[in-house]
Motif scaffolding. Structure first.
Motif, short mmCIF file in Angstrom:
data_model
loop_
_atom_site.label_atom_id
_atom_site.label_comp_id
_atom_site.label_asym_id
_atom_site.label_seq_id
_atom_site.Cartn_x
_atom_site.Cartn_y
_atom_site.Cartn_z
N LYS A 226 -2.26 4.39 9.10
CA LYS A 226 -1.09 3.53 9.34
C LYS A 226 -0.56 2.90 8.05
O LYS A 226 0.66 2.77 7.87
CB LYS A 226 -1.46 2.42 10.32
CG LYS A 226 -1.71 2.92 11.74
CD LYS A 226 -2.01 1.74 12.67
CE LYS A 226 -2.20 2.20 14.10
NZ LYS A 226 -2.49 1.06 15.02
N TYR A 227 -1.46 2.47 7.19
CA TYR A 227 -1.05 1.65 6.06
C TYR A 227 -1.39 2.28 4.70
O TYR A 227 -1.36 1.61 3.67
CB TYR A 227 -1.71 0.27 6.14
CG TYR A 227 -1.58 -0.37 7.50
CD1 TYR A 227 -0.32 -0.69 8.03
CD2 TYR A 227 -2.70 -0.63 8.29
CE1 TYR A 227 -0.19 -1.26 9.29
CE2 TYR A 227 -2.59 -1.21 9.54
CZ TYR A 227 -1.34 -1.52 10.05
OH TYR A 227 -1.22 -2.07 11.28
N GLY A 228 -1.73 3.54 4.72
CA GLY A 228 -2.15 4.19 3.49
C GLY A 228 -1.08 4.27 2.42
O GLY A 228 -1.40 4.40 1.24
N CYS B 126 4.22 -1.50 6.67
CA CYS B 126 3.82 -2.31 5.52
C CYS B 126 4.16 -3.78 5.72
O CYS B 126 3.63 -4.66 5.04
CB CYS B 126 4.50 -1.80 4.26
SG CYS B 126 3.96 -0.11 3.82
N ALA B 127 5.09 -4.05 6.68
CA ALA B 127 5.45 -5.44 6.99
C ALA B 127 4.57 -6.01 8.10
O ALA B 127 4.68 -7.18 8.43
CB ALA B 127 6.91 -5.51 7.40
N ASP B 128 3.68 -5.16 8.66
CA ASP B 128 2.82 -5.59 9.78
C ASP B 128 1.54 -6.20 9.22
O ASP B 128 0.46 -5.61 9.26
CB ASP B 128 2.52 -4.40 10.67
CG ASP B 128 1.71 -4.78 11.90
OD1 ASP B 128 1.58 -5.99 12.17
OD2 ASP B 128 1.19 -3.85 12.58
N ALA B 129 1.64 -7.38 8.69
CA ALA B 129 0.48 -8.04 8.08
C ALA B 129 -0.61 -8.32 9.10
O ALA B 129 -1.81 -8.17 8.81
CB ALA B 129 0.94 -9.34 7.42
N ALA C 190 1.26 -2.92 -0.96
CA ALA C 190 0.57 -4.21 -0.90
C ALA C 190 -0.91 -4.06 -0.56
O ALA C 190 -1.73 -4.91 -0.92
CB ALA C 190 1.25 -5.12 0.13
N SER C 191 -1.28 -3.00 0.14
CA SER C 191 -2.69 -2.79 0.54
C SER C 191 -3.34 -1.67 -0.28
O SER C 191 -4.27 -1.02 0.18
CB SER C 191 -2.77 -2.46 2.03
OG SER C 191 -2.02 -1.29 2.32
N LYS C 192 -2.83 -1.47 -1.49
CA LYS C 192 -3.32 -0.37 -2.31
C LYS C 192 -4.82 -0.49 -2.60
O LYS C 192 -5.55 0.50 -2.57
CB LYS C 192 -2.54 -0.33 -3.63
CG LYS C 192 -2.93 0.85 -4.52
CD LYS C 192 -2.09 0.89 -5.78
CE LYS C 192 -2.40 2.12 -6.63
NZ LYS C 192 -3.83 2.21 -6.99
N ASP C 193 -5.29 -1.69 -2.88
CA ASP C 193 -6.72 -1.86 -3.19
C ASP C 193 -7.60 -1.47 -2.00
O ASP C 193 -8.63 -0.81 -2.16
CB ASP C 193 -7.00 -3.31 -3.59
CG ASP C 193 -6.39 -3.66 -4.95
OD1 ASP C 193 -6.05 -2.71 -5.69
OD2 ASP C 193 -6.27 -4.85 -5.25
N ILE C 194 -7.16 -1.90 -0.83
CA ILE C 194 -7.94 -1.56 0.38
C ILE C 194 -7.89 -0.05 0.62
O ILE C 194 -8.90 0.57 0.93
CB ILE C 194 -7.39 -2.32 1.60
CG1 ILE C 194 -7.63 -3.82 1.42
CG2 ILE C 194 -8.03 -1.81 2.89
CD1 ILE C 194 -7.04 -4.68 2.54
N ASN C 195 -6.72 0.52 0.46
CA ASN C 195 -6.58 1.96 0.66
C ASN C 195 -7.45 2.76 -0.30
O ASN C 195 -8.10 3.74 0.08
CB ASN C 195 -5.11 2.37 0.50
CG ASN C 195 -4.24 1.82 1.61
OD1 ASN C 195 -4.71 1.60 2.73
ND2 ASN C 195 -2.97 1.58 1.32
N ASP C 196 -7.45 2.33 -1.55
CA ASP C 196 -8.29 3.02 -2.54
C ASP C 196 -9.77 2.90 -2.18
O ASP C 196 -10.54 3.87 -2.31
CB ASP C 196 -8.04 2.44 -3.94
CG ASP C 196 -6.67 2.81 -4.49
OD1 ASP C 196 -6.02 3.72 -3.91
OD2 ASP C 196 -6.24 2.18 -5.48
N TYR C 197 -10.18 1.73 -1.75
CA TYR C 197 -11.58 1.51 -1.37
C TYR C 197 -11.98 2.40 -0.19
O TYR C 197 -13.03 3.06 -0.21
CB TYR C 197 -11.80 0.04 -1.00
CG TYR C 197 -13.17 -0.23 -0.39
CD1 TYR C 197 -14.29 -0.37 -1.19
CD2 TYR C 197 -13.31 -0.31 1.00
CE1 TYR C 197 -15.54 -0.59 -0.62
CE2 TYR C 197 -14.56 -0.52 1.57
CZ TYR C 197 -15.67 -0.67 0.77
OH TYR C 197 -16.90 -0.88 1.31
N LEU C 198 -11.13 2.42 0.83
CA LEU C 198 -11.44 3.22 2.02
C LEU C 198 -11.44 4.71 1.69
O LEU C 198 -12.30 5.46 2.17
CB LEU C 198 -10.42 2.93 3.12
CG LEU C 198 -10.49 1.52 3.74
CD1 LEU C 198 -9.34 1.32 4.74
CD2 LEU C 198 -11.83 1.31 4.45
#
Length: 432
Positions: free
Chosen positions: A68-70, A31-34, A74-82
């Motif tokens: 990896k980032y599910g 989650c820290a790997d931006a 911080a990337s919840k919106d992207i995860n939900d979209y995917l």
């Protein structure tokens, strides 16, 4: 001193261990790997705009992102979209890939039909019909190709043609439709024309290529009732040819019966055979009239616009003349007979033939035993003589490519037997 060096070495090792531990700890926190998240998501978005192969790359990148980032908040919106859209994207890719593959098969099919590369046409047609099983624009030409190739004595596609022609008839009769009913040289425009062509294809291949003449008759009959084939003289001539071949066979049957009768020792034995002979002659008459029916209808619609057409039509009339003379023992009245035949519906050629027994001629005797009469189509002869056989020539249709037309060529001959009738025997006058 050794103690100092040993302490320093231990310090170096511990420093290295702490450094490694810090690095590992950082790598284990995705989650820290931006940068990693940004690179993988960019790979997804860029490839999503591409072709099928590129979108497959996008899907794979999206799956890796979720793996990896599910769990990253911080990337919840992207995860939900995917999570929501990756299955939809995959389904769209699958559909588009199928459309592309089908489009390629259509192109192969069209080129195969147009350029007469029929192996390609049949191979592509099978692939298309696996997806579009009711596509008559594919099925109908695959039924007709075998017909036109059979005209050229190429029987490679006959089995496929029979299967697809029967499939086309079944689907059309069940209500399936098309605007063209085929493509290029195999386009029939209307349901009626397509049905006529398919029945004709089955009839022709069955009759001429496979040699199942009787099995072909129902299809020729259907072809005579619908579409352009109802105005094709060779449909009717082929039906006439079938019955003409049966005339030949039955002529042999009658001849054998007459031979057997002639060999009998006594008049009584010969008289006992008369019913069997009469029945055979009546059946022969029935088949002769069926043969003439086919040739009459072929003659009436045959054209004479070109020398070849005129020769064909003249040949039909000549055949009719010989058949008519053999059947009725006269040459006059043929034109009237033709008019009578065409005024009636065509009999179903697959139906049973009705024997035709002519009235027996009147006889005048003084004192006689039984006299046997024979049908008008056959002249009587004495028990000691068999008259020369008459020859009946019937047109046989051969295969030649002319679209939906079969050209005539070969001929066959039939021997018309003369039956033997018992010679009247006068009783001797005397006492008692």
């Amino acid at each position: 001193m050794k103690t100092i060096f040993r302490f320093l070495s231990l310090g170096v090792v511990l420093t290295a261990f702490i450094a490694v531990g810090t690095t590992v700890g950082y790598a284990q926190d995705p989650c820290a790997d931006a940068d990693g998240q940004g690179a993988l998501y960019e790979k997804f978005t860029i490839n999503l705009k591409g072709d099928i192969d590129a979108r497959k790359v996008a899907v794979e990148a999206g799956k890796q992102y979720l793996e990896k980032y599910g769990a990253c908040e911080a990337s919840k919106d992207i995860n939900d979209y995917l999570t929501k859209n990756l299955p939809l994207i995959e389904e769209k890719i699958k559909k588009d890939a199928g459309v592309a593959a089908l489009r390629a098969q259509f192109a192969r099919y069209d080129a195969g039909v147009k350029d007469q590369k029929f192996d390609d046409a049949y191979a592509a047609g099978r692939e298309i019909l696996a997806v579009q099983p009711d596509n008559l624009d594919i099925i109908v030409p695959l039924g007709a190709i075998g017909l036109t190739e059979s005209f050229k004595k190429n029987y490679k596609y006959n089995e496929d043609a029979l299967r697809y022609a029967k499939m086309a008839i079944e689907k059309i009769n069940s209500g399936k439709t098309s605007t063209k009913y085929g493509v290029y040289q195999y386009q029939y425009d209307t349901k009626e024309k397509a049905l006529g062509a398919m029945n004709y294809a089955i009839g022709y291949i069955t009759y001429w290529a496979k040699g199942d003449k009787k099995g072909a008759l129902p299809y020729y009959y259907e072809a005579s009732k619908i579409g352009a084939t109802k105005d094709e003289p060779r449909v009717y001539a082929t039906i006439g040819s079938y019955f003409g071949s049966e005339v030949i066979r039955l002529t042999g049957v009658v001849a054998e019966l007459l031979k057997k009768q002639k060999a009998l020792a006594t008049d009584d034995e010969k008289i006992k055979m008369e019913p069997e002979i009469k029945a055979a002659i009546a059946l022969l008459n029935g088949y002769a009239e069926r043969a003439m029916d086919g040739f009459v209808r072929a003659y009436k619609i045959a054209k004479s616009d070109t020398p070849a057409d005129k020769a064909y039509r003249d040949g039909l009339y000549k055949d009719l003349t010989v058949l008519y003379k053999g059947r009725f023992e006269k040459v006059d009245g043929l034109d009237g007979y033709i008019a009578t035949v065409v005024a009636k519906p065509m009999p179903d050629p697959s139906s049973e033939v009705t024997p035709v027994a002519d009235p027996e001629p009147a006889t005048t005797t003084t004192t006689t035993t039984t006299t046997t009469a024979t049908p008008a189509s056959v002249k009587p002869a004495t028990t000691t003589q068999t008259k020369p056989a008459a020859v009946v020539t019937t047109t046989k249709v051969s295969a030649k490519d002319s679209g939906a037309v079969v050209k005539p060529s070969e001929t066959t001959t039939a021997v018309k037997a003369k039956p033997v009738a018992k010679k009247p025997v006068a009783k001797k006058k005397g006492k008692g």
